[in-house]
Design an enzyme around this catalytic site. Structure first.
Site, PDB file in Angstrom:
ATOM      1  N   ASP A  23       0.851  -1.187   0.000  1.00 52.82           N
ATOM      2  CA  ASP A  23       0.000   0.000   0.000  1.00 52.82           C
ATOM      3  C   ASP A  23       0.887   1.237   0.000  1.00 52.82           C
ATOM      4  O   ASP A  23       1.706   1.412   0.905  1.00 52.82           O
ATOM      5  CB  ASP A  23      -0.884  -0.041   1.259  1.00 52.82           C
ATOM      6  CG  ASP A  23      -1.690   1.225   1.434  1.00 52.82           C
ATOM      7  OD1 ASP A  23      -1.911   1.928   0.432  1.00 52.82           O
ATOM      8  OD2 ASP A  23      -2.096   1.513   2.582  1.00 52.82           O
ATOM      9  N   ASP A  27      -4.156   3.846   2.730  1.00 50.14           N
ATOM     10  CA  ASP A  27      -5.584   3.544   2.910  1.00 50.14           C
ATOM     11  C   ASP A  27      -5.812   2.086   3.302  1.00 50.14           C
ATOM     12  O   ASP A  27      -6.946   1.621   3.400  1.00 50.14           O
ATOM     13  CB  ASP A  27      -6.400   3.910   1.653  1.00 50.14           C
ATOM     14  CG  ASP A  27      -6.037   3.045   0.452  1.00 50.14           C
ATOM     15  OD1 ASP A  27      -5.121   2.195   0.566  1.00 50.14           O
ATOM     16  OD2 ASP A  27      -6.651   3.222  -0.615  1.00 50.14           O
ATOM     17  N   ASP A  31      -1.785  -1.203  -3.774  1.00 50.28           N
ATOM     18  CA  ASP A  31      -2.109  -0.451  -4.986  1.00 50.28           C
ATOM     19  C   ASP A  31      -0.961  -0.552  -5.991  1.00 50.28           C
ATOM     20  O   ASP A  31       0.101  -1.096  -5.695  1.00 50.28           O
ATOM     21  CB  ASP A  31      -2.440   1.011  -4.645  1.00 50.28           C
ATOM     22  CG  ASP A  31      -1.407   1.618  -3.708  1.00 50.28           C
ATOM     23  OD1 ASP A  31      -0.208   1.361  -3.919  1.00 50.28           O
ATOM     24  OD2 ASP A  31      -1.796   2.315  -2.745  1.00 50.28           O
ATOM     25  N   ASP A 200      -9.189 -16.542 -16.368  1.00 46.43           N
ATOM     26  CA  ASP A 200     -10.005 -17.005 -15.258  1.00 46.43           C
ATOM     27  C   ASP A 200     -11.026 -18.054 -15.714  1.00 46.43           C
ATOM     28  O   ASP A 200     -11.704 -17.863 -16.732  1.00 46.43           O
ATOM     29  CB  ASP A 200     -10.742 -15.783 -14.692  1.00 46.43           C
ATOM     30  CG  ASP A 200     -11.365 -16.063 -13.351  1.00 46.43           C
ATOM     31  OD1 ASP A 200     -10.652 -16.515 -12.453  1.00 46.43           O
ATOM     32  OD2 ASP A 200     -12.585 -15.826 -13.203  1.00 46.43           O
ATOM     33  N   GLU A 255      -7.080 -21.070 -16.529  1.00 46.86           N
ATOM     34  CA  GLU A 255      -7.463 -21.821 -15.321  1.00 46.86           C
ATOM     35  C   GLU A 255      -8.522 -22.835 -15.742  1.00 46.86           C
ATOM     36  O   GLU A 255      -9.588 -22.457 -16.240  1.00 46.86           O
ATOM     37  CB  GLU A 255      -8.024 -20.858 -14.279  1.00 46.86           C
ATOM     38  CG  GLU A 255      -8.335 -21.548 -12.965  1.00 46.86           C
ATOM     39  CD  GLU A 255      -9.153 -20.690 -12.016  1.00 46.86           C
ATOM     40  OE1 GLU A 255      -9.044 -20.896 -10.813  1.00 46.86           O
ATOM     41  OE2 GLU A 255      -9.924 -19.818 -12.488  1.00 46.86           O
ATOM     42  N   HIS A 324      -3.898 -17.295  -5.027  1.00 45.85           N
ATOM     43  CA  HIS A 324      -4.781 -16.478  -4.190  1.00 45.85           C
ATOM     44  C   HIS A 324      -6.057 -17.220  -3.788  1.00 45.85           C
ATOM     45  O   HIS A 324      -6.876 -16.662  -3.060  1.00 45.85           O
ATOM     46  CB  HIS A 324      -5.143 -15.207  -4.957  1.00 45.85           C
ATOM     47  CG  HIS A 324      -5.918 -15.512  -6.201  1.00 45.85           C
ATOM     48  ND1 HIS A 324      -5.345 -16.174  -7.275  1.00 45.85           N
ATOM     49  CD2 HIS A 324      -7.213 -15.301  -6.543  1.00 45.85           C
ATOM     50  CE1 HIS A 324      -6.257 -16.343  -8.210  1.00 45.85           C
ATOM     51  NE2 HIS A 324      -7.403 -15.829  -7.798  1.00 45.85           N
TER      52      HIS A 324
HETATM   53  C1  GLC Z   1     -11.154 -18.021 -10.260  1.00 42.95           C
HETATM   54  C2  GLC Z   1     -10.371 -17.029  -9.458  1.00 42.95           C
HETATM   55  C3  GLC Z   1     -11.088 -16.813  -8.156  1.00 42.95           C
HETATM   56  C4  GLC Z   1     -12.474 -16.260  -8.460  1.00 42.95           C
HETATM   57  C5  GLC Z   1     -13.228 -17.142  -9.423  1.00 42.95           C
HETATM   58  C6  GLC Z   1     -14.395 -16.427 -10.007  1.00 42.95           C
HETATM   59  O1  GLC Z   1     -11.190 -19.275  -9.687  1.00 42.95           O
HETATM   60  O2  GLC Z   1      -9.063 -17.459  -9.294  1.00 42.95           O
HETATM   61  O3  GLC Z   1     -10.383 -15.984  -7.283  1.00 42.95           O
HETATM   62  O4  GLC Z   1     -13.198 -16.151  -7.268  1.00 42.95           O
HETATM   63  O5  GLC Z   1     -12.430 -17.537 -10.511  1.00 42.95           O
HETATM   64  O6  GLC Z   1     -13.971 -15.414 -10.873  1.00 42.95           O
END
Ligand code: GLC
Length: 557
Positions: A23, A27, A31, A200, A255, A324
């Site tokens: 950051d 805040d 960022d 994604d 993914e 993540h």
């Molecule tokens: C993927 C992302 C995840 C998100 C999901 C919906 O799995 O990595 O963080 O919540 O898609 O977009």
């Protein structure tokens, strides 16, 4: 050698979760200028590319995976000029920038959806809408974030599909105008010198024609078989490739939930993606819900490793142990207490010595661990909160306390606690109030403390990055498992077909002290120990008396 040589086959990708990286303005939210402050850190790590999680304008219902405007940067993260500074700063250091492409769904606050729910053309059919009674959803599909996958919209008086949160309506990919708008947006970013996309949930874009009810009892959620790699997904990706990707020099990684080897091969070889993220190894400790955890077994890890290492011979693997969405890798596959340092290094050695492209999730290079969240109020992740609330509501669980350990294990918030830069307050992440709690281990586990310390996890990662760059056999050598039946140790050779030199990795995955005998028939005479997480007095690989979580990498002539 595997097809063409490519920079992304030879490099290492570092994943940045912007909200939690640094950051710059106090805040409490990470960022883009914060990332810019840390460019020299990325350079020092030696990585070749950064995958940036979404930074687009978003109401942050799912931390940016709910995009409100694909062509704008979220205010809290900075401006487009900040983004350009970041891109240029990365490029000046020869680091590529991979953006996140979220096109299965948008935010319900996206202009397309706002117009679509008002039946405004041309957006009327941009989303998966179905008419019907307000008390009977169009089918029995469930959301990956628990509960039904349909929400009734009072404004349009119709149901819309959302495979994730109700604030993430699914785009209707059968509509050519949707596809063209997405392609145009992709070109817009690629024309701004983006070096690729992490895509994604790419194998969820297509929904089976007619949206039939789900019947597969073993599926993680009802309807799965009709929207995971469902037809005509391959046609969509081929079209995207033809219309956009083939016209630029970019890296793509999709993914792909629950993907088979055959589907992965098709995505890569026939549809033109470079890699997919697979999940077999992420299911090893699954016990069917967010409220239970199973022990993972080394035999299973060996099996899925061999399956992908040898099965995807026509494609290219992505390698990852955390991101993540996942628990911290050391808390999951290692020992995050007594052997935190050793076991993190062991896991990193596994990641960097397989065939494929390693992805390092921010903080894993320090050995960051799962955090402990005491109350529901500590969580920030929509998936965790929704699951717990629904389970309480439906009586699936009586009280949060009873399932706290499992929820703490799985919550995606583990990976989202702030990056630990120093032992300053809030780990040096912010001078304000952080948006999510900081992991308490930060005084011990932080960059400042580890940088320059030859025994640190961080310096070990740097060594692995460099080793990977230097040794062609670690990039292109084939994977040959050995000691396949050993209960504690995983070992493999990497071998070029046409060249004599090989690499050998021996990995003790537990805290015991196994004595290991390597198979005969391999020449170990000139073994050169190039990487290990212990002081080794006798490097001869023929007499391996391994210590807890010991990892060794040899080059063999
Ligand atoms: C993927 C992302 C995840 C998100 C999901 C919906 O799995 O990595 O963080 O919540 O898609 O977009």
């Amino acid at each position: 050698m595997d097809g063409q040589r490519e920079w992304w086959k030879e490099g290492v990708v570092y994943q940045i979760y912007p909200q939690s990286f640094k950051d710059s303005d106090g805040d409490g939210v990470g960022d883009i200028p914060g990332i810019v402050e840390k460019l020299d850190y990325l350079d020092y790590l030696g990585v070749d590319a950064v995958w940036l999680n979404p930074v687009y304008d978003s109401p942050l219902a799912d931390n940016g995976y709910d995009v409100r405007d694909y062509r704008a940067i979220l205010d809290e993260y900075g401006t487009m000029a900040d983004w350009e500074t970041l891109r240029d700063g990365l490029h000046d250091r020869d680091i590529r920038l991979i953006m996140d492409l979220v096109v299965n769904h948008t935010s319900d606050e996206h202009e397309w959806f706002r117009k679509s729910r008002r039946l405004e053309d041309p957006y009327t059919d941009y989303y998966v809408w179905r008419d019907g009674d307000s008390d009977e959803p169009p089918n029995n599909w469930e959301s990956l974030f628990d509960g039904p996958a349909w929400t009734y919209d009072d404004e349009r008086e119709a149901w819309y599909l959302h495979l994730f949160d109700p604030k993430q309506p699914d785009l209707d990919w059968t509509n050519p105008a949707v596809r063209e708008d997405v392609y145009e947006m992709m070109r817009w970013w690629l024309d701004r010198d983006v070096d690729g996309f992490r895509m994604d949930v790419i194998n969820l874009l297509a929904k089976r024609d007619g949206l039939p009810d789900g019947t597969d009892d073993a599926a993680p959620v009802t309807g799965w078989e009709h929207f995971v790699s469902a037809p005509p997904i391959h046609e969509y990706i081929q079209e995207m490739h033809e219309e956009v990707l083939s016209r630029y020099d970019v890296m793509t990684v999709g993914e792909a939930l629950d993907v088979s080897i055959e589907d992965a091969r098709r995505f890569i070889v026939e549809d033109g993606l470079d890699m997919v993220f697979t999940f077999d190894h992420m299911y090893l400790d699954e016990a069917g819900s967010r409220f239970t955890v199973a022990e993972w077994e080394l035999a299973d890890l060996k099996e899925v490793t061999a399956k992908w290492q040898t099965g995807l011979s026509e494609g290219w693997n992505s390698l990852y142990l955390g991101n993540h969405d996942q628990p911290r890798m050391v808390s999951r596959f290692g020992d995050d207490a007594e052997y935190r340092r050793e076991s993190t290094k062991l896991l990193a050695t596994y990641l960097f010595t397989l065939k494929g492209t390693p992805f390092v999730y921010q903080g894993d290079e320090l050995g960051m661990t799962n955090a402990r969240f005491e109350t529901i109020d500590d969580y920030r992740d929509v998936a965790t909160i929704r699951a717990v609330e629904l389970a309480l509501e439906t009586g699936h669980i009586d009280q949060f306390d009873a399932v706290r350990n499992a929820v703490n294990y799985w919550t995606r918030d583990n990976a989202r606690t702030p990056m630990q830069w120093s032992d300053d307050p809030n780990a040096g992440f912010t001078v304000g109030e952080p948006w999510i709690k900081v992991n308490e281990d930060y005084p011990d586990v932080n960059v400042e403390r580890q940088r320059g310390d030859p025994d640190s996890v961080l310096e070990y990662y740097r060594q692995l990055v460099a080793l990977r760059h230097e040794q062609p056999v670690l990039k292109y050598g084939n994977y040959v498992p050995i000691l396949e039946e050993h209960a504690e140790v995983m070992a493999y050779l990497r071998r070029h077909d046409e060249q004599a030199n090989r690499a050998l990795a021996v990995l003790n995955f537990f805290d015991g002290r196994p004595v290991v005998e390597l198979p005969s028939g391999v020449e170990y005479d000139d073994a050169d120990l190039v990487c290990t997480n212990y002081d080794v007095a006798d490097p001869d690989p023929r007499e391996l008396d391994l210590r807890p979580y010991e990892a060794r990498v040899y080059l063999l002539d």
